[in-house]
Design an enzyme around this catalytic site. Structure first.
Site, PDB file in Angstrom:
ATOM      1  N   LYS A 197       0.872  -1.194   0.000  1.00 47.70           N
ATOM      2  CA  LYS A 197       0.000   0.000   0.000  1.00 47.70           C
ATOM      3  C   LYS A 197       0.893   1.223   0.000  1.00 47.70           C
ATOM      4  O   LYS A 197       2.030   1.162   0.480  1.00 47.70           O
ATOM      5  CB  LYS A 197      -0.861   0.017   1.266  1.00 47.70           C
ATOM      6  CG  LYS A 197      -2.098   0.880   1.137  1.00 47.70           C
ATOM      7  CD  LYS A 197      -3.236   0.094   0.553  1.00 47.70           C
ATOM      8  CE  LYS A 197      -4.425   0.969   0.229  1.00 47.70           C
ATOM      9  NZ  LYS A 197      -5.585   0.118  -0.131  1.00 47.70           N
ATOM     10  N   ASP A 237      -7.121   4.198  -4.460  1.00 50.17           N
ATOM     11  CA  ASP A 237      -7.756   4.069  -3.134  1.00 50.17           C
ATOM     12  C   ASP A 237      -8.348   5.461  -2.865  1.00 50.17           C
ATOM     13  O   ASP A 237      -8.583   6.213  -3.831  1.00 50.17           O
ATOM     14  CB  ASP A 237      -6.719   3.656  -2.071  1.00 50.17           C
ATOM     15  CG  ASP A 237      -7.371   3.203  -0.761  1.00 50.17           C
ATOM     16  OD1 ASP A 237      -7.834   2.053  -0.690  1.00 50.17           O
ATOM     17  OD2 ASP A 237      -7.450   3.998   0.199  1.00 50.17           O
TER      18      ASP A 237
HETATM   19  P1  NDP Z   1     -12.986   7.657  -2.817  1.00 51.75           P
HETATM   20  O1  NDP Z   1     -11.901   8.656  -2.631  1.00 51.75           O
HETATM   21  O2  NDP Z   1     -13.554   7.442  -4.161  1.00 51.75           O
HETATM   22  O3  NDP Z   1     -14.192   7.999  -1.837  1.00 51.75           O
HETATM   23  C1  NDP Z   1     -13.998   8.064  -0.463  1.00 51.75           C
HETATM   24  C2  NDP Z   1     -15.311   8.425   0.196  1.00 51.75           C
HETATM   25  O4  NDP Z   1     -15.174   8.276   1.620  1.00 51.75           O
HETATM   26  C3  NDP Z   1     -15.714   9.867  -0.045  1.00 51.75           C
HETATM   27  O5  NDP Z   1     -17.097   9.953  -0.031  1.00 51.75           O
HETATM   28  C4  NDP Z   1     -15.088  10.569   1.146  1.00 51.75           C
HETATM   29  O6  NDP Z   1     -15.677  11.791   1.475  1.00 51.75           O
HETATM   30  C5  NDP Z   1     -15.326   9.553   2.231  1.00 51.75           C
HETATM   31  N1  NDP Z   1     -14.332   9.734   3.297  1.00 51.75           N
HETATM   32  C6  NDP Z   1     -12.989   9.709   3.167  1.00 51.75           C
HETATM   33  N2  NDP Z   1     -12.406   9.960   4.319  1.00 51.75           N
HETATM   34  C7  NDP Z   1     -13.392  10.159   5.202  1.00 51.75           C
HETATM   35  C8  NDP Z   1     -13.415  10.466   6.577  1.00 51.75           C
HETATM   36  N3  NDP Z   1     -12.294  10.629   7.273  1.00 51.75           N
HETATM   37  N4  NDP Z   1     -14.644  10.583   7.165  1.00 51.75           N
HETATM   38  C9  NDP Z   1     -15.787  10.430   6.453  1.00 51.75           C
HETATM   39  N5  NDP Z   1     -15.819  10.147   5.144  1.00 51.75           N
HETATM   40  C10 NDP Z   1     -14.639  10.017   4.542  1.00 51.75           C
HETATM   41  O7  NDP Z   1     -12.401   6.305  -2.194  1.00 51.75           O
HETATM   42  P2  NDP Z   1     -12.920   4.810  -2.424  1.00 51.75           P
HETATM   43  O8  NDP Z   1     -14.385   4.779  -2.598  1.00 51.75           O
HETATM   44  O9  NDP Z   1     -12.043   4.197  -3.432  1.00 51.75           O
HETATM   45  O10 NDP Z   1     -12.530   4.155  -1.017  1.00 51.75           O
HETATM   46  C11 NDP Z   1     -13.452   4.052   0.070  1.00 51.75           C
HETATM   47  C12 NDP Z   1     -12.998   2.951   1.019  1.00 51.75           C
HETATM   48  O11 NDP Z   1     -12.950   1.713   0.303  1.00 51.75           O
HETATM   49  C13 NDP Z   1     -11.597   3.130   1.614  1.00 51.75           C
HETATM   50  O12 NDP Z   1     -11.596   2.570   2.916  1.00 51.75           O
HETATM   51  C14 NDP Z   1     -10.722   2.282   0.709  1.00 51.75           C
HETATM   52  O13 NDP Z   1      -9.539   1.874   1.364  1.00 51.75           O
HETATM   53  C15 NDP Z   1     -11.661   1.114   0.454  1.00 51.75           C
HETATM   54  N6  NDP Z   1     -11.380   0.300  -0.726  1.00 51.75           N
HETATM   55  C16 NDP Z   1     -11.279   0.844  -1.976  1.00 51.75           C
HETATM   56  C17 NDP Z   1     -11.050   0.038  -3.069  1.00 51.75           C
HETATM   57  C18 NDP Z   1     -11.031   0.575  -4.451  1.00 51.75           C
HETATM   58  O14 NDP Z   1     -10.910  -0.240  -5.392  1.00 51.75           O
HETATM   59  N7  NDP Z   1     -11.141   1.869  -4.685  1.00 51.75           N
HETATM   60  C19 NDP Z   1     -10.840  -1.414  -2.917  1.00 51.75           C
HETATM   61  C20 NDP Z   1     -11.057  -1.905  -1.584  1.00 51.75           C
HETATM   62  C21 NDP Z   1     -11.296  -1.059  -0.528  1.00 51.75           C
HETATM   63  P3  NDP Z   1     -14.906  13.169   1.168  1.00 51.75           P
HETATM   64  O15 NDP Z   1     -15.085  13.387  -0.306  1.00 51.75           O
HETATM   65  O16 NDP Z   1     -15.572  14.181   2.014  1.00 51.75           O
HETATM   66  O17 NDP Z   1     -13.459  12.967   1.558  1.00 51.75           O
HETATM   67  O1  2IT Z   2      -7.880  -1.659  -0.644  1.00 49.07           O
HETATM   68  C1  2IT Z   2      -7.824  -2.161  -1.794  1.00 49.07           C
HETATM   69  O2  2IT Z   2      -7.970  -3.363  -1.977  1.00 49.07           O
HETATM   70  C2  2IT Z   2      -7.633  -1.257  -2.929  1.00 49.07           C
HETATM   71  N1  2IT Z   2      -7.567  -0.055  -2.739  1.00 49.07           N
HETATM   72  C3  2IT Z   2      -7.494  -1.810  -4.315  1.00 49.07           C
HETATM   73  C4  2IT Z   2      -6.092  -2.281  -4.551  1.00 49.07           C
HETATM   74  C5  2IT Z   2      -5.776  -2.731  -5.965  1.00 49.07           C
HETATM   75  O3  2IT Z   2      -4.595  -3.019  -6.169  1.00 49.07           O
HETATM   76  O4  2IT Z   2      -6.654  -2.791  -6.814  1.00 49.07           O
END
Ligand code: NDP
Ligand code: 2IT
Length: 451
Positions: free
Chosen positions: A130, A170
């Site tokens: 990461k 992420d």
């Molecule tokens: P994005 O940046 O697309 O969206 C993040 C969302 O979470 C936004 O709505 C953001 O709001 C909100 N957020 C972030 N930080 C905070 C906080 N401190 N308090 C409240 N809301 C918050 O990220 P993703 O959707 O990609 O990721 C979301 C989660 O999913 C994370 O935990 C990530 O690690 C996990 N994840 C993502 C994967 C992926 O493929 N993208 C894969 C597996 C897990 P704001 O705009 O206000 O910051």
């Molecule tokens: O938390 C996760 O699994 C991710 N942000 C996606 C990682 C990836 O390599 O697609």
């Protein structure tokens, strides 16, 4: 658990805390794994006395570097960049990049540690890593984001490669950032390779990768519901976040006949008693991805929507909860309210969104509860499929990738049942995911010797 086993776990955690005392998120993630894996190791002669878990909590490599860049006014800024290369026993390091002001070594080590188990569960040969930066993309122009990404990759490019370490997105890193990062890698190395995943369709990206984490989370929840003869049909679903994961989780819930009533961002949540239908979701996607706006604007656009400032959605009555925003966004108190409101299923789309207290509440109540490393693994799994397509220099259809994603999520569900089913029929998905993830990595580490 007997006192001797608890003492063993405590002893292990003392050692982890001595080395990483100032890293609360990392310690939290290790504690959860230690509680389920140490008793398993004690029952298995082959792992006993090999200090495998102690080796797994130490990153193979942790890189930290300066990222200097110039904003639109000509002012110079300095951010810190990181890459945690956690474990490469079963494949090259793989895992996302997070750009958020809260990013530090503790948060990235917890995410990298979770990633090792998650990637192992996917059935694909991927190690765990990461990275990211404390850079805040909010309020920055596209040009500023580009300059930052280019500066970040100027250093990161020395440490990654399609057979070494393959980053992806992420929080704060989506298709725009992956484009800028990929462009600079290609320029520096003079090669077009699958070094990043989440790429655009016309330059090596996979169909379904944008949707994969959200879809996968819902597929996993669907498998859990099926064990009870239940489904998403007519269920009220509370979702947090409004980014990549939340958007596609919502889309899949709608396709399966559920009603989505909440979405959120760091400012608060919106509740729509009539449900967030396809049209309203399309508005949110445009608001967040193109206009980079705030979720509060939903309540101005739709009269049925109410914005609740500074709060998380868990006070809303729902059958199913999908936390898809960030770590520790659902605490013990929230869990009690969800249970009081008869919530039957929680599947984590985010990484470690439930605090330990919340997780224990769900386990005590024996509701369906999936930890992120199992339920959100569809994203990285589809990244693995993107890597395969890049290596083969072909691209699969939407249907082919979606079928593979569904199959992988159901394999992960089966693994959780295999290691997590208890007497009486209850499945502890946390235990199941941790042990199943551990076994594959531990076996590879044993085979490769002490390195
Ligand atoms: P994005 O940046 O697309 O969206 C993040 C969302 O979470 C936004 O709505 C953001 O709001 C909100 N957020 C972030 N930080 C905070 C906080 N401190 N308090 C409240 N809301 C918050 O990220 P993703 O959707 O990609 O990721 C979301 C989660 O999913 C994370 O935990 C990530 O690690 C996990 N994840 C993502 C994967 C992926 O493929 N993208 C894969 C597996 C897990 P704001 O705009 O206000 O910051
Ligand atoms: O938390 C996760 O699994 C991710 N942000 C996606 C990682 C990836 O390599 O697609």
């Amino acid at each position: 658990m007997d006192a001797k086993m608890q003492a063993k776990i405590n002893g292990f955690m003392e050692e982890v805390k001595t080395r990483n005392g100032h890293e609360p998120e990392f310690i939290q993630a290790v504690q959860e794994v230690a509680e389920t894996v140490i008793p398993y190791i004690a029952r298995k002669n082959i792992y006993s006395g090999k200090n495998i878990l102690l080796r797994m909590v130490e990153p193979e490599r942790l890189l930290s570097f300066r990222v200097s860049w110039v904003d639109d006014k000509g002012d110079i800024h300095v951010n810190r960049g990181y890459r945690v290369q956690m474990n490469s026993a079963i494949g090259p390091y793989k895992g996302g990049l997070r750009f958020h002001p809260s990013v530090n070594a503790s948060i990235l080590k917890f995410l990298a540690f979770e990633q090792v188990f998650k990637n192992s569960l996917t059935t694909l040969p991927m190690g765990g890593g990461k990275g990211g930066s404390d850079f805040d993309p909010k309020g920055k122009s596209d040009d500023e984001v580009m300059r930052f990404c280019h500066a970040f990759m100027t250093e990161l490019s020395r440490h990654i490669g399609p057979n070494t370490d393959i980053p992806a997105g992420d929080i704060g890193v989506g298709s725009r950032e992956i484009g800028f990062l990929f462009g600079m890698y290609k320029k520096i190395r003079n090669e077009f390779t699958g070094v990043l995943t989440g790429k655009g369709r016309s330059w090596g990206g996979s169909l379904i990768r944008p949707e994969a984490t959200g879809y996968g989370t819902v597929y996993f929840a669907q498998s859990m519901l099926e064990t009870k003869g239940d489904s998403f049909e007519d269920k009220t679903v509370a979702i947090s976040g409004s980014g990549n994961v939340a958007q596609y989780a919502a889309e899949k819930v709608l396709q399966l006949g559920g009603k989505v009533v909440t979405l959120s961002d760091s400012g608060g949540y919106i509740y729509d008693s009539e449900g967030i239908d396809r049209k309203k979701l399309a508005y949110v996607i445009d608001l967040k991805n193109n206009k980079r706006g705030r979720i509060s604007e939903y309540a101005k656009k739709y009269k049925t929507g109410k914005f609740v400032s500074g709060k998380t959605p868990w006070e809303v009555k729902c059958d199913i909860a999908l936390p898809c925003a960030t770590q520790n966004e659902l605490d013990g108190k929230n869990a009690k309210v969800l249970l009081k409101n008869k919530c039957i299923c929680v599947a984590e789309g985010a990484n470690m969104p439930s605090t330990p207290a919340a997780m224990h509440e769900f386990q005590k109540a024996k509701i369906l509860f999936a930890p992120g490393k199992a339920s959100n693994a569809g994203g990285v799994a589809t990244s693995g499929l993107e890597m395969s397509q890049n290596s083969l220099r072909i691209s699969w259809t939407r249907e082919e990738v979606d079928e593979k994603l569904k199959w992988i999520m159901s394999e992960i569900h089966d693994s959780c049942i295999k290691y997590g089913k208890e007497k009486g029929g209850y499945t502890d998905y946390v235990k199941g995911a941790n042990i199943a993830g551990f076994v594959k990595v531990a076996d590879a580490m044993l085979a490769q010797g002490v390195i």
